[in-house]
Design a protein around this motif. Structure first.
Motif, PDB file in Angstrom:
ATOM      1  N   PHE A 279       0.831  -1.205   0.000  1.00  0.00           N
ATOM      2  CA  PHE A 279       0.000   0.000   0.000  1.00  0.00           C
ATOM      3  C   PHE A 279       0.871   1.262   0.000  1.00  0.00           C
ATOM      4  CE2 PHE A 279      -2.934  -3.166   1.558  1.00  0.00           C
ATOM      5  CZ  PHE A 279      -4.164  -2.773   1.056  1.00  0.00           C
ATOM      6  N   ASN A 280       0.361   2.304  -0.650  1.00  0.00           N
ATOM      7  CA  ASN A 280       1.009   3.609  -0.557  1.00  0.00           C
ATOM      8  C   ASN A 280       0.824   4.147   0.860  1.00  0.00           C
ATOM      9  OD1 ASN A 280       1.784   3.723  -3.287  1.00  0.00           O
ATOM     10  ND2 ASN A 280      -0.241   4.473  -3.897  1.00  0.00           N
ATOM     11  N   HIS A 281       1.912   4.570   1.484  1.00  0.00           N
ATOM     12  CA  HIS A 281       1.788   5.053   2.856  1.00  0.00           C
ATOM     13  C   HIS A 281       2.889   6.072   3.144  1.00  0.00           C
ATOM     14  CE1 HIS A 281       4.595   1.652   3.028  1.00  0.00           C
ATOM     15  NE2 HIS A 281       5.202   2.334   3.978  1.00  0.00           N
ATOM     16  N   LEU A 282       2.622   6.928   4.108  1.00  0.00           N
ATOM     17  CA  LEU A 282       3.623   7.883   4.553  1.00  0.00           C
ATOM     18  C   LEU A 282       3.320   8.266   5.990  1.00  0.00           C
ATOM     19  CD1 LEU A 282       2.855  11.381   3.038  1.00  0.00           C
ATOM     20  CD2 LEU A 282       1.427   9.421   2.549  1.00  0.00           C
ATOM     21  N   SER A 283       4.306   8.830   6.650  1.00  0.00           N
ATOM     22  CA  SER A 283       4.179   9.176   8.061  1.00  0.00           C
ATOM     23  C   SER A 283       3.423  10.488   8.231  1.00  0.00           C
ATOM     24  CB  SER A 283       5.565   9.275   8.691  1.00  0.00           C
ATOM     25  OG  SER A 283       5.503   9.815   9.987  1.00  0.00           O
TER      26      SER A 283
END
Length: 649
Positions: A206-210
């Motif tokens: 999955f595309n994810h970021l903080s």
């Protein structure tokens, strides 16, 4: 009449087994196993994860920057404002806003929710149960009332009996309140069933970021590039906060809750939903296939390879049909088919073995008196081995006999001799058998044994050497303890050789022995006799030495050509396991090897110099002293290769 009863028993028990399997199927008694079988089909690839889903993780780095959880709702609102500035299609906030906090902060977040209709928050049902095709809750854990008007979806999952999350309810109701699933609201699609299987994909796909990056690092343009037109899901990914579940992808690990909801959204968006087959396409084929398989097996020679192949074909067909239906979105209980087919086959095999039981007992009574237990078991498992003939194998053979036994037999009565032999042969045979060897035969005081058949033994040379060494040490103990009670001291010689041999039943059609034959066997017999020349007790060939030199201390003895053979062989004395050998034995082996090298190089003065430093009482030392002195007087021929040719056996 006996045969009829036997047939009735076979058919009756078989049909009863099908009846029990049908009950298990209808009651879904193996539900967990069936679910775990289905798990194998969910082999997600990165391409199956929608690029229109982005997760914003409230992770350890975010907490380190903005403070411990729970955050101030002012901070949460700031994060959501940042995300909203990227123009997402929808925002799913996987956070339970159940507590009242600072009134000003609560109002700020409420105002933000009211102004942005693309934001969804969770509500959670408690004490779920299925009743009349509807999941009911005892009540709901609701957001704080100031936030309660925001669009809400239930975040409940259905835990299987193995505590693994696989399914999500379409909706959850309590009293007059009913909420559709959080995943439906975000995906903009509807689940097909009351209870729906989630197609799980790993978190890394999955595309994810903080959240830290969203708040502090990304520009407005970068936020637009990441969020525009997409479904953004916000949730905790901090292990200490325990917002996680176990899924079919878990192998002792877990999946954070927000990723589980993202998988549910992805299942809807990728159209990975499944339907249950109707009864007539579900249970009836199961019953008919099992019944047909039972009839086929009982009417044929059901223990043959052909019928095992039929089972394999049915199992593969079940797998193929499962895959075909899976790709078409249909749920097929293939696990039950596999278990049922295997149990039917096993039942018929058990019947077969019961019928053969007494035949095997006859084999044991016939051969058990003169074959070792390992050979006997091999014959029972493979009756074709009773036929005459043999197979070629790489094996190890051991020969041992007593030194001076002929002269000893002249001093003792036949009764005394038999008594000593019985004790000696029993003790030595036990050593051989304990080291996985096979007693081939007794020849007076001599023992012939082999390793590597009828069962494969990759360490046959090592096991034979261990047996030889234990036989030597055991004889020392027996002599020391006066086991013979006749004031006699026995000495033995052992020869061990490895190589290609023919092993099998040799003899006539009515009388035969399980034995080994071949040049390698003959060489083993010759090695036993060479102990008399060198004063040694255990001689091994170069082929054995090559296999055990890293585990035993060995002393090179000579390079010989036994009677009847022209091909020389290097022989060694076995001095004991490497772990048990003392420095004196190791030094003796090293010095003797150095002497032997000089001897082969015709450096007889150098060899004599080394020999004179060795124990004079060692017979092999005397042998080489005599040879070197003789060669100094009468040098060998120019083409002399150091081979000692034996004139006798």
């Amino acid at each position: 009449m006996k045969i009829n009863k036997q047939k009735m028993w076979k058919w009756g028990v078989g049909l009863f087994l099908i009846f029990l399997l049908s009950l298990f199927y209808l009651n879904d008694s193996w539900k967990v196993s069936n679910e775990q079988w289905w798990d194998k089909y969910f082999a997600c690839t990165p391409s199956e994860v929608s690029q229109n889903i982005v997760l914003v993780e409230i992770d350890d780095a975010s907490l380190a920057e903005f403070g411990i959880w729970p955050w101030s709702r002012t901070t949460t609102a700031a994060l959501l404002e940042k995300i909203q500035s990227g123009a997402p299609a929808k925002i799913g906030v996987d956070i339970n806003f159940v507590e009242k906090t600072n009134t000003e902060a609560d109002l700020l977040l409420q105002r933000f929710f009211n102004e942005n209709e693309n934001i969804y928050i969770p509500i959670e049902g408690e004490g779920l149960r299925l009743n009349d095709n509807q999941w009911l809750a005892q009540g709901f854990i609701r957001p704080y009332y100031l936030l309660g008007r925001t669009r809400q979806g239930h975040i409940n999952f259905i835990n299987s009996d193995d505590n693994v999350v696989r399914q999500v309810p379409q909706s959850v109701a309590s009293g007059a309140d009913q909420y559709q699933s959080f995943s439906e609201l975000l995906a903009g699609k509807t689940w097909n069933n009351i209870t729906n299987r989630i197609y799980f994909c790993p978190e890394k796909y999955f595309n994810h970021l903080s959240a830290l990056d969203v708040m502090n690092k990304l520009s407005a343009e970068e936020l637009q590039g990441k969020f525009a037109g997409k479904v953004v899901m916000v949730g905790l990914t901090v292990a200490d906060l325990h917002d996680y579940v176990y899924t079919p992808l878990s192998t002792g690990d877990y999946m954070y809750g927000v990723y589980s909801h993202a998988n549910a959204v992805n299942t809807l968006m990728a159209d990975k939903q499944f339907h249950d087959l109707p009864f007539y396409l579900d249970f009836l084929p199961f019953f008919l296939i099992l019944l047909g398989f039972l009839i086929y097996l009982l009417l044929t020679e059901y223990y043959t390879i052909t019928n095992a192949s039929v089972l394999g074909l049915l199992l593969l067909s079940t797998w193929w049909v499962n895959m075909l239906l899976f790709d078409s979105g249909w749920r097929f209980n293939g696990w039950y088919y596999l278990v049922g087919l295997v149990l039917i086959y096993l039942y018929v095999l058990v019947v077969h073995y019961i019928l053969l039981f007494f035949a095997k007992q006859d084999l044991r009574r016939t051969f058990g008196f003169y074959l070792s237990e390992s050979v006997l078991n091999e014959l029972i498992n493979n009756p074709d081995l009773v036929k005459l003939g043999g197979v070629r194998r790489h094996m190890t053979v051991l020969f041992s006999d007593l030194r001076g036994f002929t002269s000893l037999s002249e001093k003792l009565s036949p009764e005394q001799l038999v008594k000593i032999l019985n004790i000696y042969l029993t003790e030595m045979s036990d050593v051989v058998l304990n080291e996985n060897g096979v007693i081939d035969k007794y020849m007076g005081d001599a023992i012939m044994a082999f390793w590597g058949a009828p069962l494969d033994d990759k360490r046959h040379a090592f096991n034979a050497c261990v047996a030889a060494w234990k036989m030597k040490n055991l004889l020392v103990e027996l002599n020391k303890n006066n086991a013979w009670q006749e004031d006699v001291i026995l000495k033995l010689g052992i020869g061990v050789n490895s190589g290609e041999m023919i092993v099998g039943n040799m003899g006539g059609a009515k009388r035969f022995d399980y034995t080994v034959m071949g040049d390698s066997v003959n060489l083993g017999s010759r090695l036993d006799g060479l102990n008399k020349i060198y004063g040694s007790e255990i001689i091994i060939s170069e082929s054995v030495h090559a296999q055990v030199k890293g585990e035993f201390v060995c002393r090179v003895l000579d390079k010989v050509a036994v009677k009847g053979k022209t091909e020389p062989v290097t022989i060694y004395e076995l001095l004991g396991p490497l772990a048990e050998a003392n420095d004196k034995a190791k030094a003796f082996a090293t010095n003797f090897a150095a002497m032997f090298d000089k001897y082969l190089a015709k450096d007889f003065p150098g060899a004599l110099e080394l020999l004179e430093k060795m124990p004079a009482e060692d017979l092999s030392v005397q042998v080489y002293l005599d040879r070197c002195r003789e060669y100094l007087k009468n040098p060998p021929a120019e083409n002399w290769d150091g081979v000692y040719v034996l004139k006798t056996k």
